[in-house]
Enzyme design. Structure first.
Site, PDB file in Angstrom:
ATOM      1  N   ASP A  42       0.856  -1.173   0.000  1.00  0.00           N
ATOM      2  CA  ASP A  42       0.000   0.000   0.000  1.00  0.00           C
ATOM      3  C   ASP A  42       0.897   1.229   0.000  1.00  0.00           C
ATOM      4  O   ASP A  42       1.841   1.312   0.799  1.00  0.00           O
ATOM      5  CB  ASP A  42      -0.893  -0.014   1.249  1.00  0.00           C
ATOM      6  CG  ASP A  42      -1.954   1.065   1.199  1.00  0.00           C
ATOM      7  OD1 ASP A  42      -2.956   0.854   0.501  1.00  0.00           O
ATOM      8  OD2 ASP A  42      -1.771   2.103   1.849  1.00  0.00           O
ATOM      9  N   ASP A  59      -1.343   9.209 -10.768  1.00  0.00           N
ATOM     10  CA  ASP A  59      -1.375   8.085 -11.708  1.00  0.00           C
ATOM     11  C   ASP A  59       0.026   7.773 -12.227  1.00  0.00           C
ATOM     12  O   ASP A  59       0.392   6.600 -12.378  1.00  0.00           O
ATOM     13  CB  ASP A  59      -2.306   8.388 -12.880  1.00  0.00           C
ATOM     14  CG  ASP A  59      -3.774   8.317 -12.517  1.00  0.00           C
ATOM     15  OD1 ASP A  59      -4.114   7.896 -11.388  1.00  0.00           O
ATOM     16  OD2 ASP A  59      -4.609   8.700 -13.373  1.00  0.00           O
ATOM     17  N   ASP A  85      -4.423   2.502  -4.536  1.00  0.00           N
ATOM     18  CA  ASP A  85      -2.974   2.443  -4.371  1.00  0.00           C
ATOM     19  C   ASP A  85      -2.548   1.170  -3.647  1.00  0.00           C
ATOM     20  O   ASP A  85      -1.502   1.123  -3.016  1.00  0.00           O
ATOM     21  CB  ASP A  85      -2.475   3.680  -3.620  1.00  0.00           C
ATOM     22  CG  ASP A  85      -3.051   3.794  -2.224  1.00  0.00           C
ATOM     23  OD1 ASP A  85      -4.197   3.356  -2.002  1.00  0.00           O
ATOM     24  OD2 ASP A  85      -2.362   4.328  -1.341  1.00  0.00           O
TER      25      ASP A  85
END
Length: 172
Positions: A42, A59, A85
């Site tokens: 993460d 992005d 994410d």
């Protein structure tokens, strides 16, 4: 159509559904002589990256992270974007020690990412990682819950680290 179902269009990592199908298949086939580890990753404070630099730059970071991860794993490993994410990796035939080595390599290389944008430099990108060694007979829910538990243990203990699941220090 098959490619659309298998790959995330932004990161070109496998999709969540593909990951879970592969995890089921792979975990169902392990026994006392085979080894399987799962990593959950993460991005730390990703919302701050999006809020500071914009979603387009966020992005771009996700793409760079994906490229970095792919350069740290083998063709036999399954790398997927679970959503937002959060990413996952299936490491078939990999010991906990080797999985930790891979996780640390990923963590270090992601930490080295630096991107110049119109809004400034994006650096200090870090990830927290939860590592779990799958035991024969475990179902997907147990596997993901244990890896997720280790991931959040890493987050609670300062982020930017890999934690291997352990009942004693990863209890919620």
């Amino acid at each position: 159509m098959r490619r659309i179902k298998m790959y995330d269009p932004l990161t070109l990592a496998y999709t969540r559904n593909y990951f879970f199908d592969e995890l089921k298949s792979t975990s169902d086939s392990i026994n006392s002589k085979t080894s399987l580890c799962v990593l959950l990753l993460d991005v730390d404070k990703f919302k701050e990256i999006n809020d500071t630099f914009g979603h387009q730059q966020g992005d771009m970071i996700l793409k760079k992270i994906s490229d970095t991860v792919r350069n740290c794993i083998t063709r036999n490993d399954i790398f997927a974007r679970l959503g937002g994410d959060e990413f996952a990796i299936i490491l078939p035939g990999t010991s906990v020690s080797d999985a930790c080595h891979i996780a640390e390599k990923i963590r270090e290389r992601i930490e080295a990412i630096s991107c110049q944008t119109d809004a400034g430099v994006i650096d200090n990108v870090t990830v927290s990682i939860g590592t779990y060694k799958v035991n024969a007979g475990e179902n997907i829910k147990q596997i993901i819950a244990s890896a997720d538990n280790a991931l959040y243990c890493a987050k609670r203990n300062g982020r930017n680290k890999n934690i291997v699941f352990n009942d004693e220090y990863c209890a919620l």
